[in-house]
Write a protein that holds these residues in place. Structure first.
Motif, PDB file in Angstrom:
ATOM      1  N   THR A   9      13.301 -18.767   6.248  1.00 49.85           N
ATOM      2  CA  THR A   9      14.566 -18.131   5.895  1.00 49.85           C
ATOM      3  C   THR A   9      15.394 -19.134   5.107  1.00 49.85           C
ATOM      4  O   THR A   9      15.660 -20.233   5.591  1.00 49.85           O
ATOM      5  N   VAL A  10      15.768 -18.770   3.884  1.00 52.08           N
ATOM      6  CA  VAL A  10      16.484 -19.669   2.979  1.00 52.08           C
ATOM      7  C   VAL A  10      17.862 -19.086   2.686  1.00 52.08           C
ATOM      8  O   VAL A  10      17.997 -17.896   2.397  1.00 52.08           O
ATOM      9  N   LYS A  11      18.896 -19.941   2.777  1.00 48.52           N
ATOM     10  CA  LYS A  11      20.246 -19.557   2.387  1.00 48.52           C
ATOM     11  C   LYS A  11      20.614 -20.296   1.111  1.00 48.52           C
ATOM     12  O   LYS A  11      20.545 -21.521   1.047  1.00 48.52           O
ATOM     13  N   GLY A  12      21.011 -19.549   0.096  1.00 45.08           N
ATOM     14  CA  GLY A  12      21.379 -20.156  -1.173  1.00 45.08           C
ATOM     15  C   GLY A  12      21.857 -19.102  -2.149  1.00 45.08           C
ATOM     16  O   GLY A  12      22.071 -17.944  -1.804  1.00 45.08           O
ATOM     17  N   VAL A  13      21.999 -19.508  -3.398  1.00 50.98           N
ATOM     18  CA  VAL A  13      22.435 -18.607  -4.466  1.00 50.98           C
ATOM     19  C   VAL A  13      21.197 -18.032  -5.140  1.00 50.98           C
ATOM     20  O   VAL A  13      20.350 -18.778  -5.635  1.00 50.98           O
ATOM     21  N   PHE A  14      21.100 -16.701  -5.164  1.00 50.50           N
ATOM     22  CA  PHE A  14      19.913 -16.038  -5.710  1.00 50.50           C
ATOM     23  C   PHE A  14      20.167 -15.612  -7.149  1.00 50.50           C
ATOM     24  O   PHE A  14      21.126 -14.892  -7.448  1.00 50.50           O
ATOM     25  N   ASP A  15      19.304 -16.082  -8.043  1.00 54.30           N
ATOM     26  CA  ASP A  15      19.329 -15.700  -9.447  1.00 54.30           C
ATOM     27  C   ASP A  15      18.339 -14.557  -9.623  1.00 54.30           C
ATOM     28  O   ASP A  15      17.124 -14.773  -9.702  1.00 54.30           O
ATOM     29  N   LYS A  16      18.862 -13.329  -9.677  1.00 51.23           N
ATOM     30  CA  LYS A  16      17.998 -12.158  -9.728  1.00 51.23           C
ATOM     31  C   LYS A  16      17.211 -12.089 -11.028  1.00 51.23           C
ATOM     32  O   LYS A  16      16.068 -11.617 -11.048  1.00 51.23           O
ATOM     33  N   VAL A  17      17.796 -12.555 -12.116  1.00 51.11           N
ATOM     34  CA  VAL A  17      17.118 -12.475 -13.423  1.00 51.11           C
ATOM     35  C   VAL A  17      15.871 -13.350 -13.430  1.00 51.11           C
ATOM     36  O   VAL A  17      14.786 -12.929 -13.848  1.00 51.11           O
ATOM     37  N   ASN A  18      16.013 -14.590 -12.964  1.00 48.37           N
ATOM     38  CA  ASN A  18      14.895 -15.522 -12.973  1.00 48.37           C
ATOM     39  C   ASN A  18      14.106 -15.534 -11.670  1.00 48.37           C
ATOM     40  O   ASN A  18      13.098 -16.231 -11.557  1.00 48.37           O
ATOM     41  N   GLY A  19      14.585 -14.769 -10.664  1.00 54.93           N
ATOM     42  CA  GLY A  19      13.877 -14.745  -9.389  1.00 54.93           C
ATOM     43  C   GLY A  19      13.812 -16.102  -8.723  1.00 54.93           C
ATOM     44  O   GLY A  19      12.772 -16.495  -8.185  1.00 54.93           O
ATOM     45  N   ALA A  20      14.967 -16.808  -8.691  1.00 52.96           N
ATOM     46  CA  ALA A  20      14.996 -18.161  -8.128  1.00 52.96           C
ATOM     47  C   ALA A  20      16.217 -18.319  -7.228  1.00 52.96           C
ATOM     48  O   ALA A  20      17.237 -17.657  -7.410  1.00 52.96           O
ATOM     49  N   VAL A  21      16.081 -19.205  -6.240  1.00 55.08           N
ATOM     50  CA  VAL A  21      17.172 -19.534  -5.330  1.00 55.08           C
ATOM     51  C   VAL A  21      17.612 -20.967  -5.620  1.00 55.08           C
ATOM     52  O   VAL A  21      16.801 -21.892  -5.573  1.00 55.08           O
TER      53      VAL A  21
END
Length: 229
Positions: free
Chosen positions: A170-182
């Motif tokens: 389980t990862v908490k962070g900022v999700f970049d939906k365009v690039n599919g990265a946290v």
């Protein structure tokens, strides 16, 4: 006349003493019933009735406080917040997942006005076991086996990496939906990997084919006689 007054006085005194003795046990019984007032208190030897349903605070833990003298019990709801200090039996840091049903705990916190909810400041587990501990520091070296963590006091410890294929994370962070990265990861929670071993299939034993009879049966002989064989 004086004797009459003395008799009346003694009669009234006897009546008063009788009423007092009759009601005195009830008064003492009421005084012995202790109701914990709202405020900050220490609660000892609470037994966890239901384990936390989450791995991290905030969480609610249901506990029971048994009274051995009266065989009665009180139920409480322990509110564990992010600021709550979780400890093991030797005052070592503990995690919420270390507190399981059946464990005995001590709780310091604020009892609310409902007399059932406790906002916990410190929760200490009284069970002897290996507790998870929390360490903070700076990563100095990363290898295939894990990484070296330097603590604030200068101590170095090797953390064996639990990150592997099929691990539950389980990862908490900022999700970049365009690039599919946290990015800007705040926390990583890794659950233990449980491998279930399947029961090996039992080998199929083939049944041998029936061996043909060496001589024809009586029914077959009668059949041949009908057709003149």
């Amino acid at each position: 006349m004086k004797a009459y007054k003395n008799v009346c006085f003694l009669a009234v005194l006897g009546l008063f003493l009788g009423v007092f003795l009759f009601y005195a046990p009830s008064v003492r019984a009421v005084e012995n019933v202790s109701i914990t007032p709202a405020g900050f208190h220490q609660f000892d030897n609470l037994e966890i009735f239901k384990s936390p349903s989450v791995d991290e605070p905030p969480a609610i833990v249901e506990v029971i406080q048994k009274n051995e003298k009266s065989n009665a019990s009180d139920n409480y709801l322990i509110q564990i917040e992010e600021r709550t200090t979780l400890l093991g039996i030797n005052q070592e840091p503990a995690l919420l997942s270390d507190f399981q049903a059946g464990n005995k705990i001590n709780v310091s916190g604020w009892l609310l006005t409902d007399s059932k909810t406790i906002r916990a400041a410190v929760v200490r587990n009284l069970e002897e076991k290996d507790y998870h501990q929390s360490f903070s520091g700076t990563i100095k070296k990363v290898t295939a086996d894990g990484f070296t963590l330097v603590l604030t006091n200068g101590d170095k410890i090797l953390v064996r990496t639990p990150i592997a294929e099929d691990a539950q994370v389980t990862v908490k962070g900022v999700f970049d939906k365009v690039n599919g990265a946290v990015s800007n990861v705040l926390s990583i929670l890794i659950k233990p990997t449980i491998v279930l071993q399947e029961k090996p299939a039992e080998p199929i034993v083939s049944q041998p084919a029936p061996t043909p009879s060496a001589s024809p049966s009586t029914l077959f002989k009668n059949f041949l006689k009908v057709f003149g064989w």
